[in-house]
Design an enzyme around this catalytic site. Structure first.
Site, mmCIF file in Angstrom:
data_model
loop_
_atom_site.group_PDB
_atom_site.id
_atom_site.type_symbol
_atom_site.label_atom_id
_atom_site.label_comp_id
_atom_site.label_asym_id
_atom_site.label_seq_id
_atom_site.Cartn_x
_atom_site.Cartn_y
_atom_site.Cartn_z
ATOM 1 N N SER A 416 85.940 16.351 18.024
ATOM 2 C CA SER A 416 85.129 15.637 17.203
ATOM 3 C C SER A 416 83.673 15.288 17.712
ATOM 4 O O SER A 416 82.800 14.894 16.911
ATOM 5 C CB SER A 416 85.910 14.494 16.563
ATOM 6 O OG SER A 416 86.404 13.698 17.881
ATOM 7 N N ASN A 487 80.526 12.668 11.642
ATOM 8 C CA ASN A 487 80.654 11.398 12.638
ATOM 9 C C ASN A 487 79.240 10.934 13.227
ATOM 10 O O ASN A 487 79.175 10.009 13.432
ATOM 11 C CB ASN A 487 81.593 12.103 13.979
ATOM 12 C CG ASN A 487 82.983 12.315 13.428
ATOM 13 O OD1 ASN A 487 83.338 11.454 12.383
ATOM 14 N ND2 ASN A 487 83.670 12.854 14.320
#
Ligand code: NAI
Length: 684
Positions: A416, A487
């Site tokens: 991520s 993110n």
């Protein structure tokens, strides 16, 4: 007029004088209704009115379904009000004409029957459907910010009573043929091979038409409507703010005022026109097309049958289950057998929920194979790594994978935060690594970021896009940079909420400010839901790249083990699914200032991502933030919001906030390169 030769319809009269009208829209694979289609249909129906056949069977010439709805591209341009008005009033007239024909009219449904297509079927006297799993009926208009506009909000409550009708209209959900039969929408449900025979039976014998039961009829009467209306308003208010999403409220308003009378058609028509040109509907329509555009990117030929997933944790377990659900053969590897066992338990409930039928659940379970030793690596066409977020551990694993994998295998990471170039620093073959970054929870989140590293070949990248399409997710192309898009943008927003907490704002008012703006959940509750340890880890990882730090209040929570929902205590306390929230005390702080601080962090980071070309277009920022983070959909995404407010006013706000609160608000250099309006700023 020679009916047999119109461009969209084929008319054939059988020996029993039953006319079959086949809708086969010219030059397209899917039947949709636009003004052209309506005008043709009107001419046909007028002719049938004067020369009535024994019965009319309305069917589709397309393999994929009956009718997908109105052609929404006609609603795209709010400035073209005349075109919108023509389409609405023509539809109202034509469906009224159909309803009033003095002979049996039968809609023969196989495959999707949605929106305007469903409304057309409702204007017929009978509806017969195939029992195929592809047959789906529904009125999804509300999801696009308007309500049905061709009589659906009037005919459906009349046919099945208000509670069931509004359950469908206000949720926009679709029904299987079987459920539609139970609802009383379908008169007869038959196997595909019997459809024509069933239609002829109805045409020749004219059985009694379905009417609402006595109780269902009662729900529409004058004295009941305001009472039931109150219940409906309460239900809507739990999900939609009337300023942000007016359509569900207008739907119920019309019905409470006019019930299912002729006036209700005019009320539906009037509010439809108003809603269609509202910014909510226009923004939601734009998102609908953005989703389509992204989906098109995933239309790639792929040669993937066997998928191997490594890491059976929160993400890997669900990534494997989703791929098996969608028909791939999947092996799931983890050092920890218990992790695999837990993943299989979750997979079973996913299969049961989605597939229902036992034999389909069994088939999906058979496609998912536990693989502690990692034998699947050598056979896989695609290998997805989802182990701990640690560069060295990942590098070690990939070195092993490359030794065992097929030369043609695509190798993907679900990291991520770590750029691909760091993961493959010392790898012998860097070209095969691509990022396939899912969001948590995998089954619910439609977006998947597809990450192209510096070395990733086009072939590998396209295969990854194709795989994301094949598992029915929306791919977002991003370049390899820390945190990728979603993110990266979400983190400053979450961090700002913790800073606000440290300054003495209450978590309830911080969350209320975000909800007022239109976020589906406030940032503090979101952090609790994601897990405060996950937030801290991601925040620290990004801080390493972008010279920042994480607020102490977040670190403190993690150090005492209060990690959010999963430990029943984070910033909020939880009992089961219930969150304990205090009432927001209004007046203690300026809610608008909180909103500005939260949202400006998102906007500034979005522009930084554009400048760094993390994504190619402002559209991709909007799609990514809406599908990946739930950014207020009715505002059309961060960039659309920026352009609606005006770029200059956002830059001003940022400069003022920077003076007051520090450099984190300093307008990014990208603002100067950014165009002034959406579309113009498509590629910067
Ligand atoms: P997790 O800690 O729940 O699961 C990791 C699993 O990998 C554990 O079951 C562990 O036993 C196993 N594992 C570790 N090293 C291994 C190895 N060498 N061989 C085989 N199995 C090994 O982690 P989670 O949350 O599932 O994250 C996995 C990856 O997905 C990370 O890269 C993370 O950044 C990423 N990610 C996480 C999201 C989240 O919300 N948790 C969202 C999106 C991506």
């Amino acid at each position: 007029m020679n009916m047999a030769t119109t461009s969209h319809f084929k008319a054939e009269t059988g020996p029993d004088k039953i006319l079959t009208l086949t809708f086969d829209k010219a030059d397209t694979a899917t039947n949709t209704i636009d003004t052209d289609v309506l005008l043709e249909l009107k001419a046909i129906l007028l002719e049938l009115k004067s020369k009535p056949p024994r019965a009319l069977i309305f069917t589709s010439g397309k393999k994929n379904g009956f009718i997908a709805g109105a052609n929404v591209t006609q609603f795209k341009d709010a400035k073209n009000i005349q075109a919108i008005n023509d389409l609405v009033s023509e539809g109202q007239k034509v469906f009224m004409l159909l309803e009033e024909l003095p002979f049996p009219t039968i809609a023969l449904i196989d495959g999707f029957c949605l929106g305007g297509g469903f409304e057309l079927a409702l204007a017929c006297k009978y509806r017969i459907a195939s029992d195929s799993s592809k047959t789906k009926l529904g009125l999804p208009e509300i999801l696009l910010g308007f309500h049905p506009g061709w009589g659906g909000t009037v005919r459906l409550p009349k046919l099945i009573g208000a509670p069931k009708a509004f359950d469908l209209i206000l949720s926009g959900r679709t029904l299987s043929a079987r459920s539609a039969k139970k609802f009383g929408i379908i008169d007869s449900l038959v196997p595909l091979r019997h459809l024509n025979r069933a239609a002829n039976h109805y045409a020749l014998n004219c059985p009694k038409q379905h009417v609402a039961s006595k109780l269902e009829r009662l729900t529409n009467i004058d004295i009941i409507r305001p009472l039931l209306g109150r219940v409906l308003y309460k239900q809507i208010a739990k999900k939609a703010n009337p300023t942000h999403y007016p359509a569900p409220y207008s739907t119920v308003d019309n019905w409470v005022k006019c019930g299912c009378s002729t006036d209700a058609h005019s009320a539906e028509d009037a509010s439809f026109r108003k809603l269609m040109v509202s910014s909510t509907a226009q923004n939601l329509l734009r998102i609908f097309f953005l989703r389509d555009d992204l989906k098109k990117l995933s239309k790639q030929e792929i040669n993937i049958k066997n998928v191997h997933v490594i890491g059976a944790g929160v993400m890997g377990g669900d990534i494997a289950a989703w791929a098996a659900l969608k028909g791939f053969n999947v092996t799931l590897q983890d050092d920890n057998e218990q992790a695999i066992a837990k993943s299989f338990k979750r997979a079973r409930s996913l299969f049961t929920k989605k597939l229902k039928a036992n034999h389909l659940v069994q088939q999906a379970e058979d496609r998912l194979i536990p693989d502690v030793d990692g034998f699947g690596v050598a056979k896989a066409d695609l290998i997805i790594e989802a182990i701990v977020e640690n560069k060295e551990v990942k590098q070690k694993l990939f070195r092993r994978i490359l030794e065992q994998a097929l030369p043609s295998a695509i190798i993907a990471t679900n990291t991520s935060t770590i750029p691909l170039e760091e993961i493959n620093e010392n790898l012998p073959d860097k070209k095969r690594l691509v990022g396939i970054h899912y969001f948590n929870p995998v089954a619910k989140m439609m977006l998947v970021e597809v990450v192209k590293g510096k070395h990733t070949t086009d072939k590998v990248y396209k295969a990854a896009l194709g795989f994301v399409g094949a598992i029915d997710k929306i791919p977002l192309p991003v370049t390899s940079s820390p945190g990728f898009l979603v993110n990266r943008i979400l983190m400053p927003y979450l961090m700002e909420s913790f800073i606000l907490l440290e300054e003495g704002y209450s978590m309830e008012e911080i969350d209320a400010a975000a909800l007022n703006f239109g976020m589906p959940m406030g940032p503090i509750e979101l952090a609790d839901t994601v897990g405060l340890d996950v937030c801290k880890f991601a925040g620290e990882s990004l801080a390493n790249y972008f010279a920042g730090s994480i607020p102490q209040t977040l670190a403190n929570k993690v150090s005492i083990g209060e990690l959010g929902r999963k430990t029943n205590k984070g910033f909020y306390s939880y009992k089961g699914n219930k969150i304990h929230k205090k009432k927001v005390v209004t007046g203690s702080h300026n809610i608008d200032e909180i909103t500005d601080r939260l949202i400006c962090r998102i906007l500034n980071e979005s522009v930084a991502c554009l400048r760094e070309k993390v994504v190619a277009t402002t559209d991709h920022i909007d799609a990514g933030m809406i599908f990946g983070a739930g950014f207020a959909p009715f505002r059309g995404g961060p960039m659309n919001y920026t352009f609606t407010e005006s770029k200059a006013s956002i830059v001003d706000k940022l400069s003022n906030l920077a003076t007051k609160h520090g450099d984190r608000f300093k307008p990014d250099a990208g603002w100067t390169e950014l165009a002034d309006a959406i579309g113009v700023g498509k590629v910067i």
